[in-house]
Design a protein around this motif. Sequence first.
Motif, mmCIF file in Angstrom:
data_model
loop_
_atom_site.group_PDB
_atom_site.id
_atom_site.type_symbol
_atom_site.label_atom_id
_atom_site.label_comp_id
_atom_site.label_asym_id
_atom_site.label_seq_id
_atom_site.Cartn_x
_atom_site.Cartn_y
_atom_site.Cartn_z
ATOM 1 N N ASP A 157 -4.890 17.659 -2.045
ATOM 2 C CA ASP A 157 -3.935 16.382 -2.100
ATOM 3 C C ASP A 157 -3.328 16.850 -0.511
ATOM 4 N N ILE A 161 -3.479 13.991 2.932
ATOM 5 C CA ILE A 161 -2.590 13.498 3.327
ATOM 6 C C ILE A 161 -2.446 13.828 4.659
ATOM 7 N N TRP A 179 -11.856 13.362 -12.104
ATOM 8 C CA TRP A 179 -10.800 14.215 -11.436
ATOM 9 C C TRP A 179 -9.512 14.085 -12.444
ATOM 10 N N PHE A 211 -3.503 9.872 -5.580
ATOM 11 C CA PHE A 211 -2.544 9.089 -4.769
ATOM 12 C C PHE A 211 -2.639 9.667 -3.377
ATOM 13 N N CYS A 214 -4.018 7.279 -0.450
ATOM 14 C CA CYS A 214 -3.468 6.124 -0.147
ATOM 15 C C CYS A 214 -3.155 6.242 1.480
ATOM 16 N N SER A 215 -3.245 5.162 1.975
ATOM 17 C CA SER A 215 -3.033 4.948 3.364
ATOM 18 C C SER A 215 -1.509 4.573 3.747
ATOM 19 N N THR A 216 -0.701 5.430 4.632
ATOM 20 C CA THR A 216 0.427 5.067 4.821
ATOM 21 C C THR A 216 0.723 3.596 5.585
ATOM 22 N N LEU A 217 -0.475 3.230 6.388
ATOM 23 C CA LEU A 217 -0.205 2.261 7.282
ATOM 24 C C LEU A 217 -0.665 0.916 6.751
ATOM 25 N N SER A 218 -0.931 0.846 4.996
ATOM 26 C CA SER A 218 -1.134 -0.368 4.541
ATOM 27 C C SER A 218 0.183 -1.185 4.482
ATOM 28 N N SER A 219 -0.217 -2.555 4.459
ATOM 29 C CA SER A 219 1.071 -3.329 4.242
ATOM 30 C C SER A 219 1.754 -3.856 2.978
ATOM 31 N N ARG A 220 0.747 -3.259 2.006
ATOM 32 C CA ARG A 220 0.867 -3.657 0.698
ATOM 33 C C ARG A 220 1.049 -2.428 -0.166
ATOM 34 N N PRO A 221 1.828 -2.122 -1.324
ATOM 35 C CA PRO A 221 1.585 -1.048 -2.120
ATOM 36 C C PRO A 221 0.291 -0.613 -2.458
ATOM 37 N N GLN A 224 -4.862 2.011 -6.299
ATOM 38 C CA GLN A 224 -5.552 3.345 -6.448
ATOM 39 C C GLN A 224 -6.667 3.024 -7.470
ATOM 40 N N ALA A 234 -4.087 -9.220 -7.137
ATOM 41 C CA ALA A 234 -3.935 -10.614 -6.423
ATOM 42 C C ALA A 234 -3.800 -10.603 -4.816
ATOM 43 N N HIS A 235 -4.504 -11.531 -4.288
ATOM 44 C CA HIS A 235 -4.500 -11.481 -3.006
ATOM 45 C C HIS A 235 -4.902 -10.229 -2.351
ATOM 46 N N THR B 144 7.150 -6.452 5.092
ATOM 47 C CA THR B 144 6.033 -5.765 5.964
ATOM 48 C C THR B 144 5.283 -7.057 6.844
ATOM 49 N N LYS B 153 8.000 0.116 5.778
ATOM 50 C CA LYS B 153 7.209 0.748 4.789
ATOM 51 C C LYS B 153 6.707 2.095 5.326
ATOM 52 N N ARG B 154 6.061 1.994 6.462
ATOM 53 C CA ARG B 154 5.406 3.113 7.035
ATOM 54 C C ARG B 154 6.373 4.147 7.314
ATOM 55 N N ASP B 157 7.601 5.710 3.897
ATOM 56 C CA ASP B 157 6.561 6.321 3.234
ATOM 57 C C ASP B 157 6.286 7.799 3.826
ATOM 58 N N TRP B 179 10.050 -3.876 -4.722
ATOM 59 C CA TRP B 179 9.497 -2.984 -3.631
ATOM 60 C C TRP B 179 7.941 -3.636 -3.307
ATOM 61 N N TYR B 184 1.874 -10.444 -3.087
ATOM 62 C CA TYR B 184 1.004 -9.519 -3.862
ATOM 63 C C TYR B 184 1.250 -9.636 -5.221
ATOM 64 N N ASP B 186 0.776 -11.779 -8.572
ATOM 65 C CA ASP B 186 0.110 -13.099 -9.391
ATOM 66 C C ASP B 186 0.999 -13.832 -10.032
ATOM 67 N N PHE B 211 3.818 5.377 -4.091
ATOM 68 C CA PHE B 211 2.850 6.524 -4.103
ATOM 69 C C PHE B 211 3.673 7.731 -3.016
ATOM 70 N N PRO B 216 2.258 16.618 -4.563
ATOM 71 C CA PRO B 216 0.803 17.249 -4.920
ATOM 72 C C PRO B 216 0.933 18.253 -5.515
#
Lengths: 361, 293
Positions: A157, A161, A179, A211, A214-221, A224, A234-235, B144, B153-154, B157, B179, B184, B186, B211, B216
């Motif tokens: 993990d 990260i 896993w 977990f 997961c990318s911290t750069l993503s704009s959505r939660p 996984q 959704a979307h 965002t 958010k970045r 996190d 949050w 996002y 539906d 997340f 960890p």
Amino acid sequence: MAVGKITFTKTEREKLAEVLWLLNWISVVTGAILFGLGLFLKIEIQKWQEVMSEQGILYVPHMLITTGLAACGINYLGSKICLDCADTNKFLRWKLVMMPYIVCTFFFTACVLAGALMCYSVRSQLEESLYLGLRNTMRFYKDTDTPGRCYLKKTLDLLQIQFQCCGNADYRDWFQIQWVSNRYLDMTDSAVVDRVRSNVDGKYLMDSVPFSCCSTLSSRPCIQHNLSNPAAHAHYDEQSQQLNLWRRGCQQALLDHYTGIMQSIGLTVLLIWLFEVLLVLTGVRYLQTAMENVIRLGDPESESEGWILENSLAETACYNFNIIKNLGKCYQVDDDPNINVPTAAADREVPSHQVRVNVAS
Amino acid sequence: MPFMSLKFNLQKRVKLAQGLWMLYWLAVIVGIIIFSLGIFFKIELRKRSEIMDNNESHLVPNLLILLGMLSCGLNAFGGKLCHESLDPQKFSKMKPMLKPYMLLSCGFNALLLLLVLLCFLMQFAVYLTLAEGLKNAIRFYKDTDTPGRCFMKRTLDMTQIEFRCCGNNNFRDWFEVQWISNRYLDMSNDVVKDRVLSNVEGKYLMDSVPFSCCNPGSPRPCIQHHLTNNSAHYDYDHRIEELNIWNRGCHQAVFSYYSSIMNSIGALLICTIILEVRLHTGLHHRPLQPVGM
């Protein structure tokens, strides 16, 4: 004919000795740098040794550490010798040590070059080791209750990260292993039982990732679970999918990391090798030959010649080869002039003469 | 006998002058350290200004930078004075500058004392700014697409991962804000619609965390959703589960980090004040009888 012959006056010899003293001290510092680089590389490799299948590449930092220590010792001795070489009387003290010292320096610079080349050649072994190691770590990710493997989950993990990677080559590697441990699966649930039964090996496989992918750069939660089915979210369009998880594989990430470190270290070691051979080794050889010629000529104030090789390269090679050939040979009767070998002339007896001795009465 | 006693005084004075000169150069190095600590602290505050609402006070690092440079200059000049007191001719040229220099040094020591007090008192300001900033950061986590907040958010996190914390005071802060952005969600789904309608302000609240709150070191894969519902997960009791997500709040974690930086800087400044006072008493007693007279 000598290779690289230069004539030195007395002042030039003294100046050469001083300069070499300084260069030897600088070499002690570069030896310490070599030692430090080897230590740093060893620590970096041991940080992530759990995801490597074998520790074979540790021979690279070990080589650097031993060569660094040898450099410090040899060059410290060299500085003492060079300081004394300015004066012909003091040089006599070191006369017998000079040749072995130069031979040692030559071999140790060869080791430095070998160390530098090793840094560049270790990539394929590292690649293989990382591939196998990461595959095993991912397989044992769920075994947090098995002694010897309980920290593999935490290590993997933290790796994902820190290096911003997921899986071995790709995030899809997580779809092929179980896993989630059976301890946390509800075996009375029909959905779980179905999934386990549908798999040949009886493994609980799903299209989900841990977990730490997961990318911290993503704009959505972070999404996984149900990754193979974008319609379940959704979307969840193409762009969201690109940014959602880390795209790089951990094998590539670690390989790039270690290759970068070793290339920088290799370059530094090559520069140190160039410095040692071109300046220190050549200078010390010239000083040694110049001082020996001064002693041979007998006059400490006179000019003397210095060279790298006394005869041409081919003749020196032949000469050394003959020495090595004769090393093992036993004692030969024909060669030694000191043995009294009976010949035909010695058969004749020499008559003795009477010698008068005057005795004083 | 009188000649001997003069000679002894001369040697002792030379030794004293040399010792003092070395201490002055040590003080210059300490001044450089204070300057670099000021720059380090400023960078650390800048790095995390987003979770402090961008209105954190830069008074302490700015003063550190200024006093560091001042310390270098003053102590270098003091060292020069010491060096020249060994020569009576140069010393008589320097003598008129001595009094203003001593006054400047006293002023500088007073400023250092003020900075020590600030180091310990400004921690309250940091505490309050952090509380406010983190509350807003959690509220704007989902925005965002709003200019000025797209990286919240970045940042949040990465802060939660780096400082191993979750939420403002604890993880339950995430239960009180929406949050997940409406983009996002539906809205045609009945479950979603029910949840939004059941809330007074029309917010989509859930007992889940992002997340980045996951630990960890937990032996089981991270449980992020339905945290307070034991029956949603096999063999899970939220009251005794400690390793699943970070228990500490980010307010406490980030504040203790800044607090330790400011305490260390305060301790170093106290040592600097002691060194400076020692130097100035040394210099004060020296010039009354310069060497060689």
